[in-house]
Design a protein around this motif. Structure first.
Motif, PDB file in Angstrom:
ATOM      1  N   GLU A  22      38.513  58.727  18.719  1.00  0.00           N
ATOM      2  CA  GLU A  22      38.176  60.148  18.763  1.00  0.00           C
ATOM      3  C   GLU A  22      36.679  60.350  18.517  1.00  0.00           C
ATOM      4  O   GLU A  22      36.020  61.113  19.234  1.00  0.00           O
ATOM      5  CB  GLU A  22      38.983  60.922  17.727  1.00  0.00           C
ATOM      6  CG  GLU A  22      38.634  62.395  17.718  1.00  0.00           C
ATOM      7  CD  GLU A  22      39.280  63.180  16.595  1.00  0.00           C
ATOM      8  OE1 GLU A  22      38.997  64.393  16.522  1.00  0.00           O
ATOM      9  OE2 GLU A  22      40.049  62.620  15.797  1.00  0.00           O
ATOM     10  N   THR A  23      36.150  59.664  17.532  1.00  0.00           N
ATOM     11  CA  THR A  23      34.722  59.774  17.218  1.00  0.00           C
ATOM     12  C   THR A  23      33.871  59.280  18.378  1.00  0.00           C
ATOM     13  O   THR A  23      32.881  59.922  18.752  1.00  0.00           O
ATOM     14  CB  THR A  23      34.399  58.971  15.936  1.00  0.00           C
ATOM     15  OG1 THR A  23      35.187  59.495  14.862  1.00  0.00           O
ATOM     16  CG2 THR A  23      32.930  59.060  15.581  1.00  0.00           C
ATOM     17  N   LEU A  24      34.253  58.167  18.959  1.00  0.00           N
ATOM     18  CA  LEU A  24      33.521  57.606  20.094  1.00  0.00           C
ATOM     19  C   LEU A  24      33.466  58.600  21.249  1.00  0.00           C
ATOM     20  O   LEU A  24      32.391  58.867  21.795  1.00  0.00           O
ATOM     21  CB  LEU A  24      34.191  56.304  20.546  1.00  0.00           C
ATOM     22  CG  LEU A  24      33.568  55.604  21.739  1.00  0.00           C
ATOM     23  CD1 LEU A  24      32.274  54.918  21.329  1.00  0.00           C
ATOM     24  CD2 LEU A  24      34.542  54.584  22.306  1.00  0.00           C
ATOM     25  N   TYR A  25      34.617  59.168  21.613  1.00  0.00           N
ATOM     26  CA  TYR A  25      34.665  60.102  22.728  1.00  0.00           C
ATOM     27  C   TYR A  25      33.920  61.398  22.413  1.00  0.00           C
ATOM     28  O   TYR A  25      33.230  61.947  23.268  1.00  0.00           O
ATOM     29  CB  TYR A  25      36.109  60.402  23.128  1.00  0.00           C
ATOM     30  CG  TYR A  25      36.836  59.221  23.747  1.00  0.00           C
ATOM     31  CD1 TYR A  25      36.186  58.369  24.627  1.00  0.00           C
ATOM     32  CD2 TYR A  25      38.160  58.969  23.464  1.00  0.00           C
ATOM     33  CE1 TYR A  25      36.841  57.297  25.208  1.00  0.00           C
ATOM     34  CE2 TYR A  25      38.833  57.893  24.038  1.00  0.00           C
ATOM     35  CZ  TYR A  25      38.165  57.062  24.909  1.00  0.00           C
ATOM     36  OH  TYR A  25      38.822  56.007  25.478  1.00  0.00           O
ATOM     37  N   VAL A  46      40.776  64.748  22.076  1.00  0.00           N
ATOM     38  CA  VAL A  46      41.938  65.530  21.647  1.00  0.00           C
ATOM     39  C   VAL A  46      43.203  64.679  21.700  1.00  0.00           C
ATOM     40  O   VAL A  46      44.037  64.727  20.784  1.00  0.00           O
ATOM     41  CB  VAL A  46      42.087  66.804  22.519  1.00  0.00           C
ATOM     42  CG1 VAL A  46      43.427  67.483  22.280  1.00  0.00           C
ATOM     43  CG2 VAL A  46      40.944  67.766  22.244  1.00  0.00           C
ATOM     44  N   GLN A  47      43.354  63.880  22.733  1.00  0.00           N
ATOM     45  CA  GLN A  47      44.527  63.014  22.843  1.00  0.00           C
ATOM     46  C   GLN A  47      44.562  61.987  21.711  1.00  0.00           C
ATOM     47  O   GLN A  47      45.627  61.713  21.145  1.00  0.00           O
ATOM     48  CB  GLN A  47      44.539  62.327  24.208  1.00  0.00           C
ATOM     49  CG  GLN A  47      44.790  63.293  25.337  1.00  0.00           C
ATOM     50  CD  GLN A  47      44.565  62.670  26.706  1.00  0.00           C
ATOM     51  OE1 GLN A  47      44.164  61.518  26.841  1.00  0.00           O
ATOM     52  NE2 GLN A  47      44.820  63.446  27.743  1.00  0.00           N
ATOM     53  N   GLU A  48      43.409  61.431  21.377  1.00  0.00           N
ATOM     54  CA  GLU A  48      43.359  60.453  20.284  1.00  0.00           C
ATOM     55  C   GLU A  48      43.704  61.116  18.954  1.00  0.00           C
ATOM     56  O   GLU A  48      44.379  60.521  18.109  1.00  0.00           O
ATOM     57  CB  GLU A  48      41.985  59.787  20.218  1.00  0.00           C
ATOM     58  CG  GLU A  48      41.566  59.058  21.489  1.00  0.00           C
ATOM     59  CD  GLU A  48      42.534  58.002  21.993  1.00  0.00           C
ATOM     60  OE1 GLU A  48      43.406  57.537  21.237  1.00  0.00           O
ATOM     61  OE2 GLU A  48      42.428  57.628  23.167  1.00  0.00           O
ATOM     62  N   ARG A  49      43.281  62.350  18.773  1.00  0.00           N
ATOM     63  CA  ARG A  49      43.620  63.103  17.557  1.00  0.00           C
ATOM     64  C   ARG A  49      45.141  63.288  17.480  1.00  0.00           C
ATOM     65  O   ARG A  49      45.728  63.204  16.395  1.00  0.00           O
ATOM     66  CB  ARG A  49      42.908  64.453  17.568  1.00  0.00           C
ATOM     67  CG  ARG A  49      42.920  65.160  16.243  1.00  0.00           C
ATOM     68  CD  ARG A  49      42.107  66.464  16.220  1.00  0.00           C
ATOM     69  NE  ARG A  49      40.818  66.319  16.868  1.00  0.00           N
ATOM     70  CZ  ARG A  49      40.401  67.074  17.900  1.00  0.00           C
ATOM     71  NH1 ARG A  49      41.154  68.045  18.380  1.00  0.00           N
ATOM     72  NH2 ARG A  49      39.212  66.890  18.428  1.00  0.00           N
ATOM     73  N   GLY A  50      45.776  63.528  18.623  1.00  0.00           N
ATOM     74  CA  GLY A  50      47.230  63.656  18.658  1.00  0.00           C
ATOM     75  C   GLY A  50      47.929  62.361  18.284  1.00  0.00           C
ATOM     76  O   GLY A  50      48.939  62.373  17.570  1.00  0.00           O
ATOM     77  N   HIS A  51      47.399  61.238  18.732  1.00  0.00           N
ATOM     78  CA  HIS A  51      47.970  59.936  18.352  1.00  0.00           C
ATOM     79  C   HIS A  51      47.862  59.732  16.848  1.00  0.00           C
ATOM     80  O   HIS A  51      48.794  59.250  16.211  1.00  0.00           O
ATOM     81  CB  HIS A  51      47.244  58.798  19.066  1.00  0.00           C
ATOM     82  CG  HIS A  51      47.578  58.701  20.501  1.00  0.00           C
ATOM     83  ND1 HIS A  51      46.948  57.816  21.339  1.00  0.00           N
ATOM     84  CD2 HIS A  51      48.472  59.353  21.281  1.00  0.00           C
ATOM     85  CE1 HIS A  51      47.438  57.937  22.557  1.00  0.00           C
ATOM     86  NE2 HIS A  51      48.363  58.879  22.546  1.00  0.00           N
TER      87      HIS A  51
END
Length: 155
Positions: A22-25, A46-51
């Motif tokens: 998430e930080t990278l993106y 946002v998708q990584e935050r959901g994971h």
């Protein structure tokens, strides 16, 4: 492959990987100039935050709920980024570079979750890792499909 002493250690490592992604993106979105690339990177964040949220729910004992929150649809792997060179999140990276970089990152996450699912004995936890692996593969598919539609159409 990393060695883990417990399922909690695996889950905490997976949460850390999602935070890093998430930080990278998010950071890459703030630095790229291409608007379409910026938007795609923010979507990925946002998708990584959901994971991360699903993993935290599972760690808190809500494994069934975390699994139910996700779709279990089969995912196709186009394998485009497996064979192409390039890929970067540098500030001057073009959309093609960003798509390739992100697709490879999603493949790495897919492989991590797949391996973790094979390491645990608990069926619910296996299902969670398999679901997360499928989601990462779905992200890779979306990125590669976008690459195919945007970059290949110019050839």
């Amino acid at each position: 492959m990393e060695q883990f002493s417990s399922i909690e250690a695996v889950m905490n490592r997976a949460i850390q990987l999602e935070i890093e992604a998430e930080t990278l993106y998010t950071n890459a979105a703030a630095s790229v100039k291409d608007e379409a690339a910026q938007q795609r990177l923010l979507e990925m964040a946002v998708q990584e935050r959901g994971h991360k949220a699903k993993l935290e729910d599972a760690l808190a004992g809500n494994v069934r709920w975390a699994i139910r929150r996700s779709k279990a649809e089969p995912v196709q792997d186009l394998r485009l980024s497996d064979h192409l060179t390039g890929g970067s999140l540098e500030p001057n990276a073009d959309y093609q570079d960003i798509l390739l970089f992100a697709a490879r990152r999603e493949k790495t996450a897919y492989e991590f979750y797949k391996a973790m699912g094979e390491m645990v004995d608990d069926k619910l936890t296996q299902n969670l890792f398999e679901m997360l692996a499928a989601e990462e593969l779905r992200h890779k598919y979306i990125l590669e499909k976008t690459y195919e539609e945007v970059v290949y159409k110019d050839f």
